[in-house]
Design a protein around this motif. Structure first.
Motif, PDB file in Angstrom:
ATOM      1  N   GLY A  81       0.792  -1.218   0.000  1.00 63.11           N
ATOM      2  CA  GLY A  81       0.000   0.000   0.000  1.00 63.11           C
ATOM      3  C   GLY A  81       0.825   1.269   0.000  1.00 63.11           C
ATOM      4  O   GLY A  81       0.368   2.304  -0.423  1.00 63.11           O
ATOM      5  N   VAL A  82       2.046   1.219   0.473  1.00 62.31           N
ATOM      6  CA  VAL A  82       2.890   2.411   0.509  1.00 62.31           C
ATOM      7  C   VAL A  82       4.182   2.196  -0.264  1.00 62.31           C
ATOM      8  O   VAL A  82       4.433   2.843  -1.259  1.00 62.31           O
ATOM      9  N   ALA A  83       4.994   1.320   0.201  1.00 59.74           N
ATOM     10  CA  ALA A  83       6.269   1.032  -0.466  1.00 59.74           C
ATOM     11  C   ALA A  83       6.724  -0.356  -0.061  1.00 59.74           C
ATOM     12  O   ALA A  83       6.226  -0.936   0.890  1.00 59.74           O
ATOM     13  N   GLY A  84       7.685  -0.872  -0.793  1.00 58.26           N
ATOM     14  CA  GLY A  84       8.241  -2.162  -0.424  1.00 58.26           C
ATOM     15  C   GLY A  84       7.361  -3.337  -0.792  1.00 58.26           C
ATOM     16  O   GLY A  84       7.318  -4.323  -0.068  1.00 58.26           O
ATOM     17  N   ASP A  85       6.623  -3.227  -1.909  1.00 62.60           N
ATOM     18  CA  ASP A  85       5.825  -4.365  -2.365  1.00 62.60           C
ATOM     19  C   ASP A  85       6.758  -5.548  -2.614  1.00 62.60           C
ATOM     20  O   ASP A  85       7.916  -5.370  -2.968  1.00 62.60           O
ATOM     21  N   PHE A  86       6.239  -6.753  -2.410  1.00 60.57           N
ATOM     22  CA  PHE A  86       7.099  -7.917  -2.576  1.00 60.57           C
ATOM     23  C   PHE A  86       6.297  -9.138  -2.990  1.00 60.57           C
ATOM     24  O   PHE A  86       5.079  -9.166  -2.919  1.00 60.57           O
ATOM     25  N   VAL A  87       7.028 -10.142  -3.432  1.00 59.97           N
ATOM     26  CA  VAL A  87       6.471 -11.459  -3.736  1.00 59.97           C
ATOM     27  C   VAL A  87       6.820 -12.331  -2.539  1.00 59.97           C
ATOM     28  O   VAL A  87       7.995 -12.443  -2.168  1.00 59.97           O
ATOM     29  N   TYR A  88       5.806 -12.912  -1.896  1.00 63.16           N
ATOM     30  CA  TYR A  88       6.060 -13.790  -0.753  1.00 63.16           C
ATOM     31  C   TYR A  88       6.132 -15.223  -1.254  1.00 63.16           C
ATOM     32  O   TYR A  88       5.221 -15.710  -1.919  1.00 63.16           O
ATOM     33  N   LEU A  89       7.234 -15.877  -0.942  1.00 59.75           N
ATOM     34  CA  LEU A  89       7.444 -17.266  -1.334  1.00 59.75           C
ATOM     35  C   LEU A  89       7.201 -18.163  -0.125  1.00 59.75           C
ATOM     36  O   LEU A  89       7.897 -18.052   0.879  1.00 59.75           O
ATOM     37  N   THR A  90       6.204 -19.031  -0.213  1.00 61.33           N
ATOM     38  CA  THR A  90       5.959 -20.026   0.823  1.00 61.33           C
ATOM     39  C   THR A  90       6.695 -21.291   0.388  1.00 61.33           C
ATOM     40  O   THR A  90       6.361 -21.896  -0.632  1.00 61.33           O
ATOM     41  N   ILE A  91       7.699 -21.667   1.150  1.00 59.28           N
ATOM     42  CA  ILE A  91       8.574 -22.779   0.768  1.00 59.28           C
ATOM     43  C   ILE A  91       8.000 -24.080   1.312  1.00 59.28           C
ATOM     44  O   ILE A  91       7.662 -24.181   2.487  1.00 59.28           O
ATOM     45  N   GLU A  92       7.919 -25.078   0.443  1.00 60.39           N
ATOM     46  CA  GLU A  92       7.351 -26.379   0.816  1.00 60.39           C
ATOM     47  C   GLU A  92       8.454 -27.416   1.012  1.00 60.39           C
ATOM     48  O   GLU A  92       9.564 -27.261   0.518  1.00 60.39           O
ATOM     49  N   ASP A  93       8.108 -28.474   1.718  1.00 64.36           N
ATOM     50  CA  ASP A  93       8.973 -29.650   1.899  1.00 64.36           C
ATOM     51  C   ASP A  93      10.331 -29.332   2.521  1.00 64.36           C
ATOM     52  O   ASP A  93      11.350 -29.906   2.138  1.00 64.36           O
ATOM     53  N   ASP A  94      10.377 -28.406   3.482  1.00 66.24           N
ATOM     54  CA  ASP A  94      11.632 -28.064   4.165  1.00 66.24           C
ATOM     55  C   ASP A  94      12.761 -27.741   3.192  1.00 66.24           C
ATOM     56  O   ASP A  94      13.912 -28.101   3.418  1.00 66.24           O
ATOM     57  N   GLY A  95      12.427 -27.056   2.107  1.00 69.56           N
ATOM     58  CA  GLY A  95      13.425 -26.715   1.092  1.00 69.56           C
ATOM     59  C   GLY A  95      14.591 -25.903   1.623  1.00 69.56           C
ATOM     60  O   GLY A  95      15.696 -26.003   1.125  1.00 69.56           O
ATOM     61  N   LEU A  96      14.349 -25.093   2.662  1.00 70.09           N
ATOM     62  CA  LEU A  96      15.424 -24.304   3.268  1.00 70.09           C
ATOM     63  C   LEU A  96      15.505 -24.547   4.766  1.00 70.09           C
ATOM     64  O   LEU A  96      15.731 -23.638   5.551  1.00 70.09           O
ATOM     65  N   GLY A  97      15.296 -25.767   5.170  1.00 70.72           N
ATOM     66  CA  GLY A  97      15.379 -26.101   6.592  1.00 70.72           C
ATOM     67  C   GLY A  97      14.207 -25.530   7.368  1.00 70.72           C
ATOM     68  O   GLY A  97      13.066 -25.778   7.032  1.00 70.72           O
ATOM     69  N   ASN A  98      14.490 -24.730   8.398  1.00 69.12           N
ATOM     70  CA  ASN A  98      13.446 -24.175   9.253  1.00 69.12           C
ATOM     71  C   ASN A  98      12.724 -22.988   8.636  1.00 69.12           C
ATOM     72  O   ASN A  98      11.728 -22.527   9.162  1.00 69.12           O
ATOM     73  N   LEU A  99      13.204 -22.470   7.534  1.00 72.43           N
ATOM     74  CA  LEU A  99      12.629 -21.287   6.912  1.00 72.43           C
ATOM     75  C   LEU A  99      11.384 -21.665   6.119  1.00 72.43           C
ATOM     76  O   LEU A  99      11.435 -22.487   5.211  1.00 72.43           O
ATOM     77  N   ALA A 100      10.250 -21.056   6.470  1.00 73.45           N
ATOM     78  CA  ALA A 100       8.987 -21.389   5.807  1.00 73.45           C
ATOM     79  C   ALA A 100       8.650 -20.441   4.672  1.00 73.45           C
ATOM     80  O   ALA A 100       7.890 -20.781   3.779  1.00 73.45           O
ATOM     81  N   GLY A 101       9.196 -19.234   4.700  1.00 71.11           N
ATOM     82  CA  GLY A 101       8.871 -18.267   3.659  1.00 71.11           C
ATOM     83  C   GLY A 101       9.918 -17.179   3.541  1.00 71.11           C
ATOM     84  O   GLY A 101      10.686 -16.931   4.460  1.00 71.11           O
ATOM     85  N   VAL A 102       9.960 -16.551   2.364  1.00 73.43           N
ATOM     86  CA  VAL A 102      10.919 -15.486   2.090  1.00 73.43           C
ATOM     87  C   VAL A 102      10.241 -14.397   1.261  1.00 73.43           C
ATOM     88  O   VAL A 102       9.272 -14.672   0.550  1.00 73.43           O
ATOM     89  N   GLN A 103      10.788 -13.199   1.334  1.00 69.45           N
ATOM     90  CA  GLN A 103      10.285 -12.091   0.539  1.00 69.45           C
ATOM     91  C   GLN A 103      11.236 -11.822  -0.607  1.00 69.45           C
ATOM     92  O   GLN A 103      12.444 -11.759  -0.435  1.00 69.45           O
ATOM     93  N   LEU A 104      10.650 -11.659  -1.778  1.00 70.06           N
ATOM     94  CA  LEU A 104      11.389 -11.353  -2.995  1.00 70.06           C
ATOM     95  C   LEU A 104      10.854 -10.005  -3.461  1.00 70.06           C
ATOM     96  O   LEU A 104       9.701  -9.893  -3.857  1.00 70.06           O
ATOM     97  N   TYR A 105      11.664  -8.945  -3.356  1.00 73.73           N
ATOM     98  CA  TYR A 105      11.187  -7.588  -3.596  1.00 73.73           C
ATOM     99  C   TYR A 105      11.143  -7.246  -5.078  1.00 73.73           C
ATOM    100  O   TYR A 105      12.013  -7.661  -5.839  1.00 73.73           O
ATOM    101  N   THR A 106      10.134  -6.484  -5.460  1.00 74.32           N
ATOM    102  CA  THR A 106      10.053  -5.957  -6.812  1.00 74.32           C
ATOM    103  C   THR A 106      10.937  -4.717  -6.830  1.00 74.32           C
ATOM    104  O   THR A 106      10.726  -3.797  -6.067  1.00 74.32           O
TER     105      THR A 106
END
Length: 139
Positions: A81-106
């Motif tokens: 809504g203001v700034a910093g829009d991003f693509v949220y990646l929900t990671i499946e099958d423990d692809g990055l260990g304990n990390l469930a999601g990451v932000q990928l900025y436009t």
């Protein structure tokens, strides 16, 4: 008293104009154009955002201290809504260990970027033209 009032009115006018200019300059993201393949030529890392909301990443580092990894899952665009829009990646099958999601900025037209707050590190991924096939990731 007149000078104080004039100063306040001037300040209010400057703030109002700044808000209008900032809103007018805000970059909007064409979410229909987001799906596709993105690649970092230097690292060989790549990600494919599919129209069905799934993604596949190959040989990607998501922070300065992480080794390149392969992972997959679901993606969605988040408009802050203001700034910093991003693509949220929900990671499946423990692809990055304990990390469930990451932000990928436009970060511009045809560019996505992994960034870490308070760290100068980033990894920019540029959209690959449809006619150009993604190369296998480097080991």
């Amino acid at each position: 008293m007149t000078i104080k009032r004039t100063g306040r009115q001037w300040l209010a006018a400057v703030l109002a104009v700044s808000a209008v200019l900032t809103a007018g300059c805000a970059r909007t993201v064409d979410t229909a154009a987001l799906p596709g393949a993105y690649r970092n030529e230097k690292s060989g890392g790549q990600i494919r955002l599919a129209r069905d909301g799934t993604f596949t990443a190959t040989h990607l580092s998501i922070s300065s201290g992480s080794d390149p990894a392969d992972f997959h899952g679901r993606w969605e665009f988040v408009d802050s809504g203001v700034a910093g829009d991003f693509v949220y990646l929900t990671i499946e099958d423990d692809g990055l260990g304990n990390l469930a999601g990451v932000q990928l900025y436009t970060s511009g037209d045809r560019t996505l970027e992994f960034r870490t707050p308070d760290d100068p590190w980033s990894l920019k991924l540029t959209k690959v033209p449809v006619s150009k096939k993604l190369q296998p990731a480097r080991p």
